[in-house]
Design a protein around this motif. Sequence first.
Motif, mmCIF file in Angstrom:
data_model
loop_
_atom_site.group_PDB
_atom_site.id
_atom_site.type_symbol
_atom_site.label_atom_id
_atom_site.label_comp_id
_atom_site.label_asym_id
_atom_site.label_seq_id
_atom_site.Cartn_x
_atom_site.Cartn_y
_atom_site.Cartn_z
ATOM 1 N N UNK A 94 9.016 7.637 -3.314
ATOM 2 C CA UNK A 94 9.390 6.658 -2.295
ATOM 3 C C UNK A 94 10.480 7.277 -1.428
ATOM 4 N N UNK A 95 10.266 7.269 -0.132
ATOM 5 C CA UNK A 95 11.258 7.826 0.778
ATOM 6 C C UNK A 95 12.182 6.726 1.281
ATOM 7 N N UNK A 96 13.482 7.026 1.246
ATOM 8 C CA UNK A 96 14.511 6.097 1.684
ATOM 9 C C UNK A 96 15.466 6.845 2.607
ATOM 10 N N UNK A 143 15.523 11.240 6.059
ATOM 11 C CA UNK A 143 15.010 10.460 4.936
ATOM 12 C C UNK A 143 14.842 11.414 3.758
ATOM 13 N N UNK A 144 14.983 10.885 2.567
ATOM 14 C CA UNK A 144 14.855 11.703 1.362
ATOM 15 C C UNK A 144 14.111 10.924 0.297
ATOM 16 N N UNK A 145 13.671 11.653 -0.703
ATOM 17 C CA UNK A 145 13.055 11.001 -1.855
ATOM 18 C C UNK A 145 14.102 10.228 -2.648
ATOM 19 N N UNK A 146 13.727 9.076 -3.100
ATOM 20 C CA UNK A 146 14.584 8.302 -3.988
ATOM 21 C C UNK A 146 14.553 8.980 -5.361
ATOM 22 N N UNK A 147 15.615 9.752 -5.670
ATOM 23 C CA UNK A 147 15.623 10.533 -6.905
ATOM 24 C C UNK A 147 15.627 9.638 -8.145
ATOM 25 N N UNK A 195 4.089 14.939 1.722
ATOM 26 C CA UNK A 195 5.443 14.451 1.934
ATOM 27 C C UNK A 195 5.622 13.857 3.316
ATOM 28 N N UNK A 196 5.051 14.509 4.343
ATOM 29 C CA UNK A 196 5.225 14.039 5.719
ATOM 30 C C UNK A 196 4.623 12.651 5.911
ATOM 31 N N UNK A 197 3.442 12.433 5.324
ATOM 32 C CA UNK A 197 2.795 11.129 5.461
ATOM 33 C C UNK A 197 3.594 10.043 4.750
ATOM 34 N N UNK A 198 4.101 10.342 3.557
ATOM 35 C CA UNK A 198 4.889 9.351 2.827
ATOM 36 C C UNK A 198 6.206 9.045 3.532
ATOM 37 N N UNK A 199 6.815 10.063 4.123
ATOM 38 C CA UNK A 199 8.072 9.841 4.828
ATOM 39 C C UNK A 199 7.864 8.956 6.057
ATOM 40 N N UNK A 258 0.825 -1.209 0.000
ATOM 41 C CA UNK A 258 0.000 0.000 0.000
ATOM 42 C C UNK A 258 0.855 1.253 0.000
ATOM 43 N N UNK A 259 1.968 1.226 0.729
ATOM 44 C CA UNK A 259 2.875 2.377 0.759
ATOM 45 C C UNK A 259 3.470 2.626 -0.620
ATOM 46 N N UNK A 260 3.858 1.566 -1.307
ATOM 47 C CA UNK A 260 4.390 1.737 -2.666
ATOM 48 C C UNK A 260 3.318 2.296 -3.598
ATOM 49 N N UNK A 261 2.087 1.820 -3.448
ATOM 50 C CA UNK A 261 1.006 2.347 -4.285
ATOM 51 C C UNK A 261 0.731 3.804 -3.957
ATOM 52 N N UNK A 262 0.799 4.165 -2.680
ATOM 53 C CA UNK A 262 0.535 5.550 -2.272
ATOM 54 C C UNK A 262 1.561 6.512 -2.844
ATOM 55 N N UNK A 263 2.782 6.013 -3.119
ATOM 56 C CA UNK A 263 3.792 6.872 -3.730
ATOM 57 C C UNK A 263 3.438 7.323 -5.124
ATOM 58 N N UNK A 264 2.446 6.696 -5.738
ATOM 59 C CA UNK A 264 2.006 7.105 -7.066
ATOM 60 C C UNK A 264 0.859 8.085 -7.052
#
Length: 337
Positions: free
Chosen positions: A237-239, A223-227, A119-123, A108-114
């Motif tokens: 996706x935050x990594x 954590x940062x966005x996977x560029x 940003x705060x919720x995804x992180x 679900x987290x991977x799907x939410x990245x689309x």
Amino acid sequence: MAGPEQACMASSFKDGQGGHVELTARWEARHREVQEVLDSLEKGDVAEESTAGRVVLGVAGQVANALYLLLSLAHLSLIYVQSVSTATDGSLFLLLSGLQVVLAFEATVYAAGGFSISKAALEMAGRIRLLLGATAWAWLLPWAAELNCRCNAEPQNLAHPASSTALLALQQGYTLAFFVSGFFALREICVILRGEPPSALDRSQRPRFGDCLPSNAVLGGQFRLDKAELEASGRAIFIPSRPRAGLDLSSGLALVSHLFGAFVLRGRGMTGPWMLGGCGALAARRLGSVWDAACSGSEVPRLLCRSGELWWLLCALWQLQECEAYAGGVLPQCLGE
């Protein structure tokens, strides 16, 4: 006394020198601006509307989103199948069901990245995803040991079904699962109490004893966005900005324990799909690694790996059903009384 031509030349030289200084200052200011942008991207401090607020997926990304949601629903449906098609309860039910919930959340987290989510919720979801994945897989070790112990029981001898070796494997499985979970919990507690050590923030600092625990915590640190992911698929996706060690350890241990358990059952003449599921998961992970090395983008390798894990857990559930049929409907408890 200088003539008019010499004065003109001196004035031109001063103007040229002043222009060179001005150009140098502008170049340095521009360089500082670019460096600040790169630093902000590295730390994940980009503006919300430029990171997770404007997610644009192509056709492939939308198909991947649908597959992630299907994977999530499939894991949750396996919990229902286990509850209605097997007679097991207690730890044998809870351990497998708990992992299904964690894997459904991860998909679900991977799907939410689309989608256009803050940003705060995804992180925060990315942090929880990594922490749960690092600990939940470890609890498949005692699950595999208990299933193997129960499946080895003879139906006509249910009073003393478990051998000493099977009981020892079950105890060691629980011990290892508690140790792995405690280790990851200790890392998070250390970063809460101590914060990030200087050696984690500055590589020139000499690490002190115990710095490895808070340095590898998931709930702490940047954590940062996977560029690369953002550029390849448009998925946010935050990594961790700094790699965290050991996050894949429990997943590998779980796969090895299930392959070994299936091998032991086969050695005792009990066939089933358990071995097929473990081999399928291993092949999917290896194929994903090869794809990742040969092609750009992590969408296909990730989907291959998650699909292989779904197949693995489905085969483990089929093995549970076959063992129940062998034991006459209800698996005996793995107790040496």
